[in-house]
Design an enzyme around this catalytic site. Structure first.
Site, PDB file in Angstrom:
ATOM      1  N   SER A  16      53.835  84.211  26.927  1.00 24.94           N
ATOM      2  CA  SER A  16      52.919  83.068  26.832  1.00 24.94           C
ATOM      3  C   SER A  16      52.205  82.897  28.163  1.00 24.94           C
ATOM      4  CB  SER A  16      53.709  81.791  26.518  1.00 24.94           C
ATOM      5  OG  SER A  16      52.880  80.653  26.574  1.00 24.94           O
ATOM      6  N   TYR A  64      60.560  75.118  27.943  1.00 26.69           N
ATOM      7  CA  TYR A  64      59.920  76.187  27.164  1.00 26.69           C
ATOM      8  C   TYR A  64      59.249  77.193  28.094  1.00 26.69           C
ATOM      9  CZ  TYR A  64      56.367  78.554  24.346  1.00 26.69           C
ATOM     10  OH  TYR A  64      55.572  79.503  23.763  1.00 26.69           O
TER      11      TYR A  64
HETATM   12  N1  LIG Z   1      50.867  78.875  19.190  1.00 28.64           N
HETATM   13  C1  LIG Z   1      50.689  79.020  20.492  1.00 28.64           C
HETATM   14  O1  LIG Z   1      49.805  78.396  21.104  1.00 28.64           O
HETATM   15  C2  LIG Z   1      51.561  79.963  21.268  1.00 28.64           C
HETATM   16  C3  LIG Z   1      51.173  80.280  22.575  1.00 28.64           C
HETATM   17  C4  LIG Z   1      51.945  81.153  23.325  1.00 28.64           C
HETATM   18  C5  LIG Z   1      53.076  81.728  22.761  1.00 28.64           C
HETATM   19  N2  LIG Z   1      53.433  81.399  21.490  1.00 28.64           N
HETATM   20  C6  LIG Z   1      54.628  82.045  20.950  1.00 28.64           C
HETATM   21  O2  LIG Z   1      54.262  82.753  19.797  1.00 28.64           O
HETATM   22  C7  LIG Z   1      55.423  82.950  18.985  1.00 28.64           C
HETATM   23  C8  LIG Z   1      55.078  82.602  17.538  1.00 28.64           C
HETATM   24  O3  LIG Z   1      54.738  81.223  17.498  1.00 28.64           O
HETATM   25  P1  LIG Z   1      53.608  80.658  16.526  1.00 28.64           P
HETATM   26  O4  LIG Z   1      52.585  80.009  17.359  1.00 28.64           O
HETATM   27  O5  LIG Z   1      53.207  81.676  15.540  1.00 28.64           O
HETATM   28  O6  LIG Z   1      54.437  79.458  15.852  1.00 28.64           O
HETATM   29  P2  LIG Z   1      54.990  79.239  14.375  1.00 28.64           P
HETATM   30  O7  LIG Z   1      53.869  79.348  13.403  1.00 28.64           O
HETATM   31  O8  LIG Z   1      55.781  77.999  14.436  1.00 28.64           O
HETATM   32  O9  LIG Z   1      55.954  80.496  14.146  1.00 28.64           O
HETATM   33  C9  LIG Z   1      57.213  80.581  14.753  1.00 28.64           C
HETATM   34  C10 LIG Z   1      57.983  81.671  14.036  1.00 28.64           C
HETATM   35  O10 LIG Z   1      59.264  81.819  14.675  1.00 28.64           O
HETATM   36  C11 LIG Z   1      60.253  81.849  13.669  1.00 28.64           C
HETATM   37  N3  LIG Z   1      61.537  81.394  14.172  1.00 28.64           N
HETATM   38  C12 LIG Z   1      61.837  80.275  14.872  1.00 28.64           C
HETATM   39  N4  LIG Z   1      63.159  80.209  15.131  1.00 28.64           N
HETATM   40  C13 LIG Z   1      63.717  81.335  14.573  1.00 28.64           C
HETATM   41  C14 LIG Z   1      65.024  81.858  14.476  1.00 28.64           C
HETATM   42  N5  LIG Z   1      66.081  81.230  15.011  1.00 28.64           N
HETATM   43  N6  LIG Z   1      65.198  83.037  13.836  1.00 28.64           N
HETATM   44  C15 LIG Z   1      64.165  83.684  13.284  1.00 28.64           C
HETATM   45  N7  LIG Z   1      62.902  83.248  13.344  1.00 28.64           N
HETATM   46  C16 LIG Z   1      62.685  82.080  13.970  1.00 28.64           C
HETATM   47  C17 LIG Z   1      59.710  80.950  12.568  1.00 28.64           C
HETATM   48  O11 LIG Z   1      60.272  81.314  11.320  1.00 28.64           O
HETATM   49  P3  LIG Z   1      61.403  80.506  10.521  1.00 28.64           P
HETATM   50  O12 LIG Z   1      61.271  79.050  10.854  1.00 28.64           O
HETATM   51  O13 LIG Z   1      61.108  80.864   9.114  1.00 28.64           O
HETATM   52  O14 LIG Z   1      62.686  81.116  10.998  1.00 28.64           O
HETATM   53  C18 LIG Z   1      58.247  81.335  12.579  1.00 28.64           C
HETATM   54  O15 LIG Z   1      58.033  82.481  11.809  1.00 28.64           O
HETATM   55  C19 LIG Z   1      56.523  82.084  19.596  1.00 28.64           C
HETATM   56  O16 LIG Z   1      57.357  82.915  20.387  1.00 28.64           O
HETATM   57  C20 LIG Z   1      55.745  81.129  20.489  1.00 28.64           C
HETATM   58  O17 LIG Z   1      56.534  80.658  21.562  1.00 28.64           O
HETATM   59  C21 LIG Z   1      52.707  80.547  20.729  1.00 28.64           C
END
Ligand SMILES: NC(=O)c1ccc[n+]([C@@H]2O[C@H](COP(=O)([O-])OP(=O)(O)OC[C@H]3O[C@@H](n4cnc5c(N)ncnc54)[C@H](OP(=O)(O)O)[C@@H]3O)[C@@H](O)[C@H]2O)c1
Length: 231
Positions: free
Chosen positions: A139, A151
Site C-alpha cells: 500500500s 494498518y
Molecule cells: N482499497 C484501497 O484503497 C487499498 C489501498 C491499498 C491497499 N489495499 C489492500 O488491497 C487488498 C485488497 O483490499 P480491497 O481494497 O480489495 O478490499 P476489499 O474489497 O474489502 O477486499 C478484501 C479481501 O480480503 C479478503 N479477506 C479479508 N480477511 C481475510 C481472511 N482472514 N482470509 C481470507 N481472505 C480475507 C476478503 O474476503 P472475505 O471477507 O470473503 O474473506 C476480500 O476478498 C488489501 O490487502 C488492502 O489492504 C487496498
C-alpha cells in the site's frame, strides 16, 4: 510469456481489487484459484469466469495454515501447477491507536502480516518448481507512515517481506512484485475518502503488467496513486 493457461492463486479474491484482477486475468487466459472466506461470492465469480475449466473457488481463511495449504493443493490437483500467487487478502481500520478493539487489531495483524507470510510459505515450493511469480499487496500506507495507523505498520511489514523473500528466492527464477495502491474504490472503505479514486481494474492492469514481463525482468514494486491523491 503467453498468459494462456497459466495458473494464479489469488487470496482476497471475493471482493474489490482481488475480484477485479481475477476478471481481468480471466479475460487474458489465466486460470484462477479464487481464495477468501466468502465461498458464496467466490463461487459466483468462478461461474462468471467460465466455471471449473477456468476458475475454482476455495474457502480459505488466510490466517489458517491448513486452509492455505489446501488452496495450493487445489491449484496443483485441479490445474496441474501454479505459475503465480498473490497474497492480497487484507483490511484496514480506524486511524488511532485508541481506535478499534484489541481483538480487531489482532485479526488485522494476523490477516495482513501473518496471513501474507503463510501465503508465501505455502506457495514457495510450487512457485520455485514453476519459476513462477509471487505478488503481495502492500500500500501507499506501507511506503509512508500514516498518522495513528497500525494498518500502515502492517503494510510496511508486507513491503519488508516482499524485499526479504525476493532476496531469499534469488537464483530460483521466481519473481516477486509488491503492488502498492493508493486509494481504490472498494468495500475496504465504508466511504471512499477521495473524489476520483482508482478502480479495481486500474490495479488489475498494474498486476497484469508485472505478470506479463519477459523472464529477465522482475518488477519489484508498483506504486499507483490516483492523480487526485495528495499524500
Ligand atoms: N482499497 C484501497 O484503497 C487499498 C489501498 C491499498 C491497499 N489495499 C489492500 O488491497 C487488498 C485488497 O483490499 P480491497 O481494497 O480489495 O478490499 P476489499 O474489497 O474489502 O477486499 C478484501 C479481501 O480480503 C479478503 N479477506 C479479508 N480477511 C481475510 C481472511 N482472514 N482470509 C481470507 N481472505 C480475507 C476478503 O474476503 P472475505 O471477507 O470473503 O474473506 C476480500 O476478498 C488489501 O490487502 C488492502 O489492504 C487496498
Amino acid at each position: 510469456m503467453s498468459d494462456e493457461n497459466r495458473v494464479i492463486l489469488i487470496t482476497g479474491a471475493s471482493s474489490g481489487i482481488g475480484a477485479a484482477t481475477a476478471r481481468r486475468l480471466g479475460t487474458e487466459g489465466w486460470r484462477l484459484v479464487l481464495a477468501a472466506r466468502s465461498i458464496d461470492k467466490l463461487t459466483a465469480l468462478a461461474e462468471e469466469l467460465g466455471g471449473p475449466d477456468h476458475a475454482v473457488a476455495v474457502e480459505c481463511d488466510v490466517t489458517e495454515w491448513a486452509d492455505q495449504q489446501a488452496a495450493v493443493t487445489v491449484a496443483l490437483e485441479h490445474f496441474g501447477g501454479l505459475d503465480a500467487a498473490w497474497a492480497n487478502a487484507g483490511f484496514g481500520g480506524r486511524r488511532s491507536f485508541l481506535g478499534e478493539t484489541v481483538d480487531y487489531w489482532r485479526d488485522m495483524v494476523l490477516t495482513n502480516v501473518y496471513g501474507a507470510a503463510l501465503t508465501i510459505r505455502a506457495t514457495m515450493p510450487a512457485l520455485t518448481e514453476s519459476k513462477g511469480h509471487l505478488l503481495l499487496t502492500g500500500s501507499i500506507a506501507g511506503r509512508r507512515a500514516i498518522v495513528g495507523s497500525l494498518y500502515s505498520a502492517t503494510k510496511h511489514a508486507v513491503h519488508a517481506m516482499g524485499e526479504s523473500v525476493r532476496q531469499e528466492l534469488h537464483g530460483t527464477g521466481v519473481r516477486v512484485t509488491v503492488i502498492a495502491p493508493g486509494v481504490v474504490d472498494t468495500p475496504f472503505f465504508d466511504q471512499v475518502p477521495l473524489d476520483d479514486p482508482l478502480l479495481g481494474d486500474d490495479i488489475a492492469r498494474a498486476v497484469l503488467y508485472a505478470l506479463s514481463q519477459p523472464s529477465h525482468i522482475d518488477v519489484n514494486e508498483i506504486l499507483v496513486r490516483p492523480t487526485a491523491q495528495p499524500l
